[in-house]
Design a protein around this motif. Structure first.
Motif, mmCIF file in Angstrom:
data_model
loop_
_atom_site.group_PDB
_atom_site.id
_atom_site.type_symbol
_atom_site.label_atom_id
_atom_site.label_comp_id
_atom_site.label_asym_id
_atom_site.label_seq_id
_atom_site.Cartn_x
_atom_site.Cartn_y
_atom_site.Cartn_z
ATOM 1 N N LYS A 105 -35.168 -50.574 -36.273
ATOM 2 C CA LYS A 105 -34.810 -51.966 -35.981
ATOM 3 C C LYS A 105 -33.323 -52.169 -36.239
ATOM 4 C CE LYS A 105 -34.587 -56.553 -36.144
ATOM 5 N NZ LYS A 105 -34.174 -57.282 -34.941
ATOM 6 N N LEU A 106 -32.611 -52.673 -35.252
ATOM 7 C CA LEU A 106 -31.185 -52.956 -35.413
ATOM 8 C C LEU A 106 -30.938 -54.440 -35.240
ATOM 9 C CD1 LEU A 106 -29.692 -49.994 -33.369
ATOM 10 C CD2 LEU A 106 -30.080 -50.114 -35.836
ATOM 11 N N GLU A 107 -30.135 -54.989 -36.140
ATOM 12 C CA GLU A 107 -29.888 -56.430 -36.107
ATOM 13 C C GLU A 107 -28.433 -56.684 -35.704
ATOM 14 O OE1 GLU A 107 -32.246 -58.651 -36.286
ATOM 15 O OE2 GLU A 107 -31.042 -60.447 -36.449
ATOM 16 N N LYS A 108 -27.627 -57.208 -36.609
ATOM 17 C CA LYS A 108 -26.257 -57.583 -36.242
ATOM 18 C C LYS A 108 -25.229 -56.907 -37.142
ATOM 19 C CE LYS A 108 -27.701 -62.304 -35.073
ATOM 20 N NZ LYS A 108 -28.658 -62.556 -36.169
ATOM 21 N N THR A 109 -25.424 -55.620 -37.448
ATOM 22 C CA THR A 109 -24.416 -54.924 -38.253
ATOM 23 C C THR A 109 -23.215 -54.544 -37.391
ATOM 24 O OG1 THR A 109 -25.550 -52.831 -37.818
ATOM 25 C CG2 THR A 109 -26.104 -53.958 -39.861
ATOM 26 N N ASN A 110 -23.444 -54.399 -36.099
ATOM 27 C CA ASN A 110 -22.385 -53.961 -35.168
ATOM 28 C C ASN A 110 -22.850 -54.287 -33.751
ATOM 29 O OD1 ASN A 110 -24.230 -51.497 -36.025
ATOM 30 N ND2 ASN A 110 -23.712 -51.250 -33.857
ATOM 31 N N LEU A 129 -38.309 -41.862 -32.433
ATOM 32 C CA LEU A 129 -38.527 -43.283 -32.702
ATOM 33 C C LEU A 129 -37.867 -44.149 -31.628
ATOM 34 C CD1 LEU A 129 -37.558 -43.308 -36.505
ATOM 35 C CD2 LEU A 129 -39.889 -43.226 -35.556
ATOM 36 N N PRO A 130 -38.555 -45.185 -31.141
ATOM 37 C CA PRO A 130 -37.893 -46.151 -30.268
ATOM 38 C C PRO A 130 -36.923 -47.017 -31.078
ATOM 39 C CG PRO A 130 -40.116 -46.907 -30.779
ATOM 40 C CD PRO A 130 -39.962 -45.544 -31.416
ATOM 41 N N VAL A 131 -35.925 -47.563 -30.399
ATOM 42 C CA VAL A 131 -34.914 -48.392 -31.060
ATOM 43 C C VAL A 131 -35.030 -49.825 -30.568
ATOM 44 C CG1 VAL A 131 -32.430 -48.778 -31.338
ATOM 45 C CG2 VAL A 131 -33.325 -46.434 -31.269
ATOM 46 N N LEU A 132 -35.344 -50.736 -31.467
ATOM 47 C CA LEU A 132 -35.440 -52.152 -31.105
ATOM 48 C C LEU A 132 -34.135 -52.837 -31.495
ATOM 49 C CD1 LEU A 132 -38.508 -54.459 -31.479
ATOM 50 C CD2 LEU A 132 -36.265 -55.276 -32.209
ATOM 51 N N GLN A 133 -33.407 -53.315 -30.489
ATOM 52 C CA GLN A 133 -32.069 -53.891 -30.710
ATOM 53 C C GLN A 133 -32.090 -55.404 -30.512
ATOM 54 O OE1 GLN A 133 -28.656 -52.493 -31.363
ATOM 55 N NE2 GLN A 133 -28.513 -54.708 -31.668
ATOM 56 N N HIS A 134 -31.693 -56.140 -31.554
ATOM 57 C CA HIS A 134 -31.474 -57.590 -31.400
ATOM 58 C C HIS A 134 -30.456 -57.801 -30.271
ATOM 59 C CE1 HIS A 134 -30.212 -61.740 -32.453
ATOM 60 N NE2 HIS A 134 -29.029 -61.272 -32.104
ATOM 61 N N THR A 135 -30.799 -58.657 -29.329
ATOM 62 C CA THR A 135 -29.909 -58.891 -28.188
ATOM 63 C C THR A 135 -29.937 -60.375 -27.831
ATOM 64 O OG1 THR A 135 -30.494 -56.675 -27.349
ATOM 65 C CG2 THR A 135 -29.398 -58.169 -25.801
ATOM 66 N N TRP A 136 -28.752 -60.924 -27.555
ATOM 67 C CA TRP A 136 -28.672 -62.347 -27.212
ATOM 68 C C TRP A 136 -27.466 -62.539 -26.292
ATOM 69 C CZ3 TRP A 136 -32.588 -65.084 -29.697
ATOM 70 C CH2 TRP A 136 -32.689 -66.439 -29.358
ATOM 71 N N THR A 137 -27.630 -63.352 -25.266
ATOM 72 C CA THR A 137 -26.488 -63.533 -24.377
ATOM 73 C C THR A 137 -25.340 -64.192 -25.128
ATOM 74 O OG1 THR A 137 -25.693 -64.521 -22.336
ATOM 75 C CG2 THR A 137 -27.445 -65.706 -23.472
ATOM 76 N N VAL A 138 -24.139 -63.637 -24.986
ATOM 77 C CA VAL A 138 -22.996 -64.170 -25.723
ATOM 78 C C VAL A 138 -22.401 -65.398 -25.031
ATOM 79 C CG1 VAL A 138 -22.384 -61.959 -26.757
ATOM 80 C CG2 VAL A 138 -21.357 -62.607 -24.575
ATOM 81 N N HIS A 139 -22.908 -65.731 -23.854
ATOM 82 C CA HIS A 139 -22.341 -66.872 -23.135
ATOM 83 C C HIS A 139 -22.992 -68.195 -23.519
ATOM 84 C CE1 HIS A 139 -20.186 -63.899 -20.947
ATOM 85 N NE2 HIS A 139 -21.286 -63.361 -20.460
ATOM 86 N N GLY A 140 -24.182 -68.134 -24.138
ATOM 87 C CA GLY A 140 -24.867 -69.362 -24.533
ATOM 88 C C GLY A 140 -24.341 -69.889 -25.858
ATOM 89 N N ARG A 145 -22.147 -68.419 -31.411
ATOM 90 C CA ARG A 145 -22.014 -68.704 -32.847
ATOM 91 C C ARG A 145 -21.751 -67.430 -33.647
ATOM 92 N NH1 ARG A 145 -26.169 -73.065 -32.833
ATOM 93 N NH2 ARG A 145 -27.750 -71.481 -33.104
ATOM 94 N N VAL A 146 -22.112 -66.286 -33.089
ATOM 95 C CA VAL A 146 -21.951 -65.001 -33.789
ATOM 96 C C VAL A 146 -20.860 -64.212 -33.074
ATOM 97 C CG1 VAL A 146 -23.159 -62.891 -34.468
ATOM 98 C CG2 VAL A 146 -24.429 -65.044 -34.328
ATOM 99 N N PRO A 147 -19.889 -63.624 -33.806
ATOM 100 C CA PRO A 147 -18.821 -62.877 -33.129
ATOM 101 C C PRO A 147 -19.354 -61.685 -32.319
ATOM 102 C CG PRO A 147 -18.575 -62.799 -35.538
ATOM 103 C CD PRO A 147 -19.733 -63.684 -35.255
ATOM 104 N N ARG A 148 -18.715 -61.398 -31.203
ATOM 105 C CA ARG A 148 -19.154 -60.326 -30.308
ATOM 106 C C ARG A 148 -19.160 -58.969 -31.015
ATOM 107 N NH1 ARG A 148 -18.911 -59.752 -24.511
ATOM 108 N NH2 ARG A 148 -20.207 -57.952 -24.009
ATOM 109 N N SER A 149 -18.341 -58.822 -32.049
ATOM 110 C CA SER A 149 -18.295 -57.539 -32.754
ATOM 111 C C SER A 149 -19.644 -57.180 -33.370
ATOM 112 C CB SER A 149 -17.221 -57.574 -33.853
ATOM 113 O OG SER A 149 -17.460 -58.663 -34.733
ATOM 114 N N ILE A 150 -20.473 -58.206 -33.626
ATOM 115 C CA ILE A 150 -21.793 -57.917 -34.210
ATOM 116 C C ILE A 150 -22.942 -58.472 -33.366
ATOM 117 C CG2 ILE A 150 -20.982 -57.652 -36.583
ATOM 118 C CD1 ILE A 150 -21.936 -60.533 -37.134
ATOM 119 N N GLN A 151 -22.618 -59.264 -32.358
ATOM 120 C CA GLN A 151 -23.666 -59.823 -31.485
ATOM 121 C C GLN A 151 -23.755 -58.966 -30.219
ATOM 122 O OE1 GLN A 151 -26.347 -61.610 -31.350
ATOM 123 N NE2 GLN A 151 -25.732 -63.715 -30.996
ATOM 124 N N SER A 152 -24.938 -58.434 -29.939
ATOM 125 C CA SER A 152 -25.090 -57.584 -28.758
ATOM 126 C C SER A 152 -25.586 -58.397 -27.566
ATOM 127 C CB SER A 152 -26.070 -56.442 -29.058
ATOM 128 O OG SER A 152 -25.577 -55.640 -30.094
#
Ligand SMILES: [Zn+2]
Length: 260
Positions: A105-110, A129-140, A145-152
């Motif tokens: 599980k990957l969140e917002k470390t990078n 192992l499969p990789v589950l990546q937190h993902t959110w559109t950066v345009h909304g 609210r979260v810097p692109r450096s840690i928001q995927s």
């Protein structure tokens, strides 16, 4: 109808770990037809960039759930790729050995396109192992609210998947990445999505099934941030075939995680 929730945080911000709380979660889940939950850990408790010891504590929380209800909880191990290959590999091995971790599980470390993600790809290959990546559109609004450096953004998760076609990637948060996110990964067969987080939006489930196929869609709630009744309802209310509905709610997860 059997339901498996691939995206949950039974322990969140330090609460939910008491045996009576876990029992209540289990009982309420069973009442909704949920036969199992995959715990992704208390991933934000130590902030965006947990150190090695903090990652271990987050993952020990998953072990705690599994000890209480071994037939109900599975887990993914939370890793921080910015800590380097040695730390990533050591924690992945510890989680697979101790908790039979079924994924990463990957969140917002990078950002998911960062070069440190090669350590994650290595762990995914080595331990299958499969990789589950937190993902959110950066345009909304929520994404900005979260810097692109840690928001995927879905573009970033797609970049990681394109670099590592041998790694199974689950892009988390359907409402968060929306129609554009689906389009970004459509031609990447190693990417699936989960339906967690963000409340239902008209037509999104139908679009995901049409573009990706139901085999690439997993039901997830993001509990306790979102209600399971609502997040299950979005699947039950979607205009898809009963067979596709069952794939999303249970069958795909059963195959991926080797349930039963
Ligand atoms: Zn989550």
């Amino acid at each position: 109808m059997r339901i498996f929730d691939i995206h949950t945080h039974p322990i969140l911000m330090g609460s939910g770990a008491k045996p009576e709380e876990i029992k209540q979660l289990y009982t309420e889940g069973k009442a909704l037809g949920i036969v199992g939950m995959n715990s992704l850990g208390d991933v934000s408790f130590y902030g965006h960039c947990p150190d090695a010891g903090q990652c271990a504590k987050i993952n020990d929380g998953n072990g705690h759930l599994q000890r209480l209800f071994p037939d109900f909880f599975t887990s993914f191990c939370h890793l921080n790729p910015t800590l380097g290959e040695r730390v990533v590999m050591k924690e992945a091995e510890r989680c697979v050995t101790n908790f039979n971790s079924k994924g990463i599980k990957l969140e917002k470390t990078n950002n998911a396109s960062a070069s440190c993600m090669k350590h994650i790809a290595k762990a995914a290959r080595e331990f299958n192992l499969p990789v589950l990546q937190h993902t959110w559109t950066v345009h909304g609004i929520a994404g900005r609210r979260v810097p692109r450096s840690i928001q995927s953004d879905p573009t970033d998760t797609a970049t990681f998947a394109r670099r590592h076609p041998e790694v199974k990637v689950i892009m988390a948060h359907l409402t968060g990445f929306g129609f554009r996110g689906i389009a970004e990964v459509k031609h990447l067969p190693n990417v699936s999505i989960d339906t967690s987080a963000g409340y239902p939006e008209e037509g999104l489930i139908e679009y995901a099934v049409e573009q990706l196929g139901a085999d690439r869609v997993y039901y997830g709630s993001d509990l306790p941030i979102r209600e399971q009744s609502v997040t299950i309802g979005r699947i039950l209310g979607a205009r898809i075939t009963p067979k596709d509905r069952q794939k999303i709610l249970y069958d795909n997860a059963a195959i991926l995680l080797g349930l039963n």
